[in-house]
Design a protein around this motif. Sequence first.
Motif, PDB file in Angstrom:
ATOM      1  N   ILE A  61       0.905  -1.141  -0.058  1.00  0.00           N
ATOM      2  CA  ILE A  61       0.115  -0.078  -0.055  1.00  0.00           C
ATOM      3  C   ILE A  61       0.817   1.295  -0.051  1.00  0.00           C
ATOM      4  CG2 ILE A  61      -1.845   1.382   1.390  1.00  0.00           C
ATOM      5  CD1 ILE A  61      -2.870  -1.366   2.420  1.00  0.00           C
ATOM      6  N   TRP A  62       1.765   1.379   0.907  1.00  0.00           N
ATOM      7  CA  TRP A  62       2.714   2.594   0.991  1.00  0.00           C
ATOM      8  C   TRP A  62       3.644   2.578   0.033  1.00  0.00           C
ATOM      9  CZ3 TRP A  62       0.581   6.287   3.435  1.00  0.00           C
ATOM     10  CH2 TRP A  62      -0.272   6.090   4.717  1.00  0.00           C
ATOM     11  N   GLY A  63       4.252   1.297  -0.581  1.00  0.00           N
ATOM     12  CA  GLY A  63       5.208   1.438  -1.455  1.00  0.00           C
ATOM     13  C   GLY A  63       4.384   1.876  -2.816  1.00  0.00           C
ATOM     14  N   GLY A  64       3.277   1.308  -3.076  1.00  0.00           N
ATOM     15  CA  GLY A  64       2.323   1.704  -4.232  1.00  0.00           C
ATOM     16  C   GLY A  64       2.006   3.440  -4.186  1.00  0.00           C
ATOM     17  N   ALA A  65       1.740   3.818  -3.199  1.00  0.00           N
ATOM     18  CA  ALA A  65       1.465   5.117  -3.171  1.00  0.00           C
ATOM     19  C   ALA A  65       2.590   6.008  -3.442  1.00  0.00           C
ATOM     20  CB  ALA A  65       1.101   5.594  -1.491  1.00  0.00           C
ATOM     21  N   SER A  66       3.848   5.573  -2.840  1.00  0.00           N
ATOM     22  CA  SER A  66       5.269   6.272  -3.221  1.00  0.00           C
ATOM     23  C   SER A  66       5.309   6.219  -4.714  1.00  0.00           C
ATOM     24  CB  SER A  66       6.171   5.614  -2.312  1.00  0.00           C
ATOM     25  OG  SER A  66       7.490   6.053  -2.794  1.00  0.00           O
TER      26      SER A  66
END
Length: 293
Positions: A61-66
């Motif tokens: 989730i956070w890697g994708g948002a990044s």
Amino acid sequence: MAFFLGLLTALGFGAGDFLGGLASRRIPALVVACYSQILATFVLLLIALPLAGLPGPQALIWGGASGLGLALGLLAYYRGLAEGSMGLVAAITGVISALVPLIAGLALGERPGLLALAGVAAIVVAIGMISGGARKASPRRLDQPVRGLVALARGAHPVKGLLDAVIAGVCFGLVFVFLDQASEGPPIWPVVATSAVGALTLALVMLVLRPATGMHRSTFVLLALAGLFQAAATLAFVVAVRMGLLSIIAVAGALSPAPTAIMARIFQAERMSRVQIAGFGFALAGIVMIVLG
């Protein structure tokens, strides 16, 4: 240790910018950005799958948002360079990309010492001076404008270029903030997600704009190395923020224009302006203050 990993982050991003900039003299910058992320994703997966197990939801989730922030930041940045003053766009983008994670870190309760905060301020000033003070555009500034985006620009428009610079700076800053939130599991998986989502987003834009994609083997090597350096820098940052403060490490990581300028001086014989040289002085002073603080 965490702060020095932050400096390694800047070194990796700076080297990636330099190599990507060289490749962008030959093919459109959008192609360089997309292909470098695809190649980095492939290599990272080869490493992660046998060594790191399966990713957790937080990493994805956070890697994708990044990755989404990275792709949108690149698109806004290149359009800003095409529309406005390159030096001013680069400086504003660099400074804002450092300020966003600094403010986020402080809002999340981080409290660096006064000497460390003074060092951070000096580095933020250095980023603006080194980014915007070049005698001529550095390799990243010499990117071929993204086809289609330039057409959409309808000529130079300084104010619009500044707006794009702000958007790019916020997006790049949010990359650091989002990666800071991926604090569980093997650190390589947020990096894989960042590269994969960034590549997918840029590939979708390429399908719409259809830039020329043919390249020589040497260009392929350049963009492959650029992607690997950027992936290594992202990994160094993820490890660093698990050990230290986002407000300090992200500012160190945003110092990437410094190694880019140094490599341009060494390998391309680009002369540094007095503003850039003074910026290196501010950067050195900031590093010393953070280490002592």
